[in-house]
Design an enzyme around this catalytic site. Structure first.
Site, PDB file in Angstrom:
ATOM      1  CB  CYS A   2      -0.882   0.033   1.230  1.00 15.32           C
ATOM      2  SG  CYS A   2      -1.905  -1.408   1.430  1.00 15.32           S
ATOM      3  NE  ARG A  27       5.042   1.488  -1.133  1.00 19.87           N
ATOM      4  CZ  ARG A  27       5.573   2.066  -0.060  1.00 19.87           C
ATOM      5  NH1 ARG A  27       6.426   3.031  -0.210  1.00 19.87           N
ATOM      6  NH2 ARG A  27       5.243   1.702   1.138  1.00 19.87           N
ATOM      7  CD1 TRP A  74      -0.178  -6.332  -2.814  1.00 20.00           C
ATOM      8  CD2 TRP A  74      -0.249  -6.863  -0.652  1.00 20.00           C
ATOM      9  NE1 TRP A  74       0.298  -7.607  -2.679  1.00 20.00           N
ATOM     10  CE2 TRP A  74       0.260  -7.967  -1.369  1.00 20.00           C
ATOM     11  CE3 TRP A  74      -0.392  -6.979   0.737  1.00 20.00           C
ATOM     12  CZ2 TRP A  74       0.642  -9.164  -0.752  1.00 20.00           C
ATOM     13  CZ3 TRP A  74      -0.019  -8.157   1.350  1.00 20.00           C
ATOM     14  CH2 TRP A  74       0.490  -9.234   0.609  1.00 20.00           C
ATOM     15  CG  ASN A  99      -0.065   2.390   3.537  1.00 20.63           C
ATOM     16  OD1 ASN A  99      -1.052   2.432   2.813  1.00 20.63           O
ATOM     17  ND2 ASN A  99       1.082   2.984   3.233  1.00 20.63           N
ATOM     18  N   GLY A 100      -1.283  -0.915   6.466  1.00 22.92           N
ATOM     19  CA  GLY A 100      -1.062  -1.676   7.695  1.00 22.92           C
ATOM     20  C   GLY A 100      -2.251  -2.565   8.035  1.00 22.92           C
ATOM     21  CD  GLU A 478      17.749 -14.491  -4.527  1.00 21.00           C
ATOM     22  OE1 GLU A 478      17.061 -14.789  -3.530  1.00 21.00           O
ATOM     23  OE2 GLU A 478      17.523 -13.490  -5.226  1.00 21.00           O
ATOM     24  CE  LYS A 482      14.492 -13.214  -7.054  1.00 25.74           C
ATOM     25  NZ  LYS A 482      15.189 -12.604  -5.958  1.00 25.74           N
ATOM     26  CD  GLU A 485      10.162 -12.812  -5.994  1.00 24.62           C
ATOM     27  OE1 GLU A 485      11.340 -13.158  -6.241  1.00 24.62           O
ATOM     28  OE2 GLU A 485       9.895 -11.867  -5.247  1.00 24.62           O
ATOM     29  CG  HIS A 501      19.785 -37.370   4.116  1.00 24.26           C
ATOM     30  ND1 HIS A 501      20.115 -38.490   4.838  1.00 24.26           N
ATOM     31  CD2 HIS A 501      20.966 -36.766   3.810  1.00 24.26           C
ATOM     32  CE1 HIS A 501      21.423 -38.547   5.007  1.00 24.26           C
ATOM     33  NE2 HIS A 501      21.968 -37.507   4.377  1.00 24.26           N
ATOM     34  CE  LYS A 600      11.928  -3.971  -5.138  1.00 24.51           C
ATOM     35  NZ  LYS A 600      12.715  -5.189  -5.397  1.00 24.51           N
TER      36      LYS A 600
HETATM   37  O1  M6R Z   1      13.181  -4.764   1.146  1.00 26.18           O
HETATM   38  P1  M6R Z   1      13.667  -6.061   1.755  1.00 26.18           P
HETATM   39  O2  M6R Z   1      14.988  -6.473   1.250  1.00 26.18           O
HETATM   40  O3  M6R Z   1      13.621  -6.031   3.266  1.00 26.18           O
HETATM   41  O4  M6R Z   1      12.610  -7.142   1.289  1.00 26.18           O
HETATM   42  C1  M6R Z   1      12.671  -8.458   1.761  1.00 26.18           C
HETATM   43  C2  M6R Z   1      11.849  -9.385   0.905  1.00 26.18           C
HETATM   44  O5  M6R Z   1      10.512  -9.011   0.927  1.00 26.18           O
HETATM   45  C3  M6R Z   1      12.337  -9.412  -0.557  1.00 26.18           C
HETATM   46  O6  M6R Z   1      13.692  -9.728  -0.643  1.00 26.18           O
HETATM   47  C4  M6R Z   1      11.526 -10.449  -1.358  1.00 26.18           C
HETATM   48  O7  M6R Z   1      11.798 -11.727  -0.911  1.00 26.18           O
HETATM   49  C5  M6R Z   1      11.828 -10.300  -2.853  1.00 26.18           C
HETATM   50  N1  M6R Z   1      10.606 -10.131  -3.589  1.00 26.18           N
HETATM   51  C6  M6R Z   1      12.533 -11.465  -3.440  1.00 26.18           C
HETATM   52  O8  M6R Z   1      12.809 -11.288  -4.791  1.00 26.18           O
END
Ligand code: M6R
Length: 605
Positions: A2, A27, A74, A99-100, A478, A482, A485, A501, A600
């Site tokens: 948001c 965002r 959001w 927001n929140g 990671e 990616k 996501e 395992h 974001k």
């Molecule tokens: O702004 P931040 O680095 O604290 O955000 C943390 C995560 O929300 C962020 O890294 C998220 O996992 C990404 N979308 C991954 O690509």
């Protein structure tokens, strides 16, 4: 997530509000809206499409006003439908954006229903709107201050009331809010970026602050209800909208910006010195005996990678925790531990809460590794190291991750030097290797055509396994994050030794197994793990250092990494995984920069 914009001016501010929302679009949001006081009444437009659609609506309906608030939502409570989009009204007299998350909204809703308030939306925000309305007796600032005393949870709000045509009131607790100061006009936003072009003078509100904006004045009361002064800071760095240039998506652009971002993040100095982390770092670094790293998502994986560096180079015990877990568990605090928060945005609610929790347990030495100089985390910590990735627009973090790795390597080397574990020659070697990184990255980026060929195969799959060992296990994590996501392919990562395992049961011809294979001490072990997969008919896709002697074969697809990079190798090996996820997502036609359900900046718990 948001975003809020608000303004009090003597000119029509609808275009300022809409432009502010545009700047916050990156965002992530699923609906948006704007409300102004027009002819003595609050009037609004809302959309479950993009800000561009909202802009068309306000032009068509000629929505105009000198006082207004706007929002990108959001969804948390209630689906992304128009009735739930903000601004939310109370009895057509008061409008609010929020927001929140309000945790006690059910209790408050029952209480307000008892007072005759009707609820139209499913949002927790409507509770705040009616609560403030019920407490309003001619002074909106007072009503908001009183209302915040009843709210449990996190919020940033902006409110207007039809009886005060030149006033916007804001409040924050757990979600960011900044005041932008103009000449005869004032603004409010969840991020200074939203107000670029309108002002470069900002007041960053603190936890529990409530503020009142009028044309000539801004008043702030702190969490104890006392008048408070907040520093005014000049923030000139917020330029215009970031351009996509020749790239198809921001994520692709950001992947290719990594040589520049890394070069900007590497310290200019020829030595590792505590002062890189701020005034007082030398003393703090002397007093600590361990590190506690707190972060979420991709930033957590950079922390996991750093643990290897910190323990191997600086010989300092390092614990890495997911922020949202740490904040709720009973940990054994060690005041001699340096708490390191890692974050691209510096505004991630879980990481901020974990930092506060650590501080409440007596941790005094804190360090933020962050990409935003004005963020809450940088303001809350004793020390900081800024990454210079530049604005990251794509929801999937790429250049923020690799620049965090650079920052954390510098931290490990600095601590290693202070603790007498690295020689002058070793220091010079590390500096040289860091400086060569941008060139090495360019050679990795040149692998893109080969990766595109693989991505076509991947786009037809529904599952993938990622393997790595040691320093490169977090890189496998990671890579899997990616892929899931942005392409929505289910992906999991394992340390390769764990395969037998359990996860080996998943391996069939239909399961691509991506393997990160640097030429390090674990290579021979990894080769055995590769054979375990091949023997079960699995399809291996290996990113192997040139000198590993892993060759293309039946069921074994290899892309050669240009050079082996020792301890810094994770920074190179993650890049082809970013490209693989990116091109797979493109082949599947997903919304790469704004993947479904994600935001974001995750400013709610
Ligand atoms: O702004 P931040 O680095 O604290 O955000 C943390 C995560 O929300 C962020 O890294 C998220 O996992 C990404 N979308 C991954 O690509």
């Amino acid at each position: 997530m948001c975003g809020i914009v608000g303004a009090v001016a003597q000119r029509n501010i609808v275009s300022v509000l809409i432009e502010g929302l545009r700047r916050l679009e990156y965002r992530g949001y699923d609906s948006c809206g704007v409300a102004v006081l027009a002819g003595g009444e609050p009037k609004r437009a809302r959309s479950v499409a993009r800000v561009a659609d909202l802009d068309e609506q306000v032009c068509e309906t000629r929505l105009e006003g000198v006082t207004g608030i706007a929002h990108t939502r959001w969804a948390t409570h209630g689906a992304p439908v128009t009735d739930n989009a903000h601004p939310i009204f109370s009895r057509n007299e008061l409008a609010i954006v929020h927001n929140g998350i309000i945790e006690n909204y059910e209790t408050l809703r029952e209480m307000l229903r008892g007072k005759g308030y009707e609820f139209i939306s499913q949002t927790d925000t409507e509770v705040i709107a009616h609560l403030i309305h019920s407490l309003y007796h001619g002074d909106l600032f007072a009503a908001v201050r009183e209302a915040t005393g009843h709210l449990h949870g996190a919020y940033a709000i902006a409110v207007l009331h039809k009886s005060q045509p030149h006033t916007v009131v804001g409040a924050r607790q757990g979600s960011p809010l900044v005041v932008g100061l103009g000449e005869g006009e004032n603004f409010l936003a969840s991020d200074a970026l939203a107000l670029a072009g309108s002002t470069d003078r900002f007041m960053f509100l603190e936890e529990g602050d409530v503020c009142e904006l009028t044309l000539e004045k801004v008043r702030v009361f702190d969490r104890d209800g006392k008048p408070a002064e907040r520093d005014v800071r000049q923030v000139a760095a917020y330029g215009g909208a970031v351009e996509l240039g020749p790239y198809r998506h921001f994520m692709q652009k950001e992947i290719f910006e990594q040589p520049r971002a890394i070069s900007d993040t590497i310290p200019q100095s020829d030595v590792f010195d505590a002062s890189l982390f701020g005034e007082g770092a030398a003393k703090a670094f002397e007093e600590i005996d361990s590190l506690l790293v707190l972060a979420c998502g991709t930033s957590y994986y950079s922390g996991l990678t750093a643990k290897y560096w910190l323990e191997s180079i600086a010989k300092i015990p390092t614990q890495v925790e997911i922020a949202s877990e740490y904040r709720y568990r009973d940990s054994v605090p060690n005041p001699k531990s340096l708490v390191v928060v890692i974050s691209q945005s510096g505004e991630t609610a879980d990481t901020i809460a974990a930092l506060k929790h650590a501080q409440s347990l007596g941790h005094t030495h804190t360090l933020a590794v962050c990409n935003v100089a004005t963020s809450a985390m940088v303001r809350m910590t004793e020390l900081s190291f800024l990454t210079h990735a530049g604005r990251e627009i794509g929801v999937a973090s790429t250049k923020a991750f690799t620049t965090q790795l650079v920052a954390l390597f510098v931290l490990a080397a600095t601590l290693g030097k202070l603790r007498g574990h690295i020689s002058a020659k070793q220091e010079a070697d590390y500096i040289r290797q860091l400086r060569h990184l941008p060139a090495a990255l360019n050679s990795v980026l040149a692998l893109e055509p080969q990766i595109i060929a693989w991505s076509e195969e991947f786009s037809r799959k529904e599952n993938a396994l990622f393997l790595g060992r040691g320093l490169h296990y977090p890189i496998a994590l990671e890579g899997a994050l990616k892929l899931k996501e942005i392409s929505y392919i289910h992906a999991e990562a394992y340390p390769a030794g764990e395969l037998k395992h359990g996860p080996l049961a998943l391996v069939t011809e239909a399961m691509p197994v991506v393997t990160v294979a640097p030429n390090d001490a674990l290579l021979e072990k990894l080769k055995s793990n590769i054979q375990e997969v091949r023997a079960r008919g699995g399809q291996l896709y290996v990113f192997a250092d040139a000198d590993t002697k892993i060759l293309n074969d039946e069921g074994l697809h290899v892309i050669r990494m240009p050079e082996h990079y020792g301890l810094l190798s994770p920074i190179l090996h993650v890049v082809p995984l970013q490209l693989l996820a990116y091109h797979t997502a493109c082949s599947r036609g997903t919304d790469v920069d704004k993947p479904r359900n994600l935001a974001k900046s995750v400013t709610v718990e």
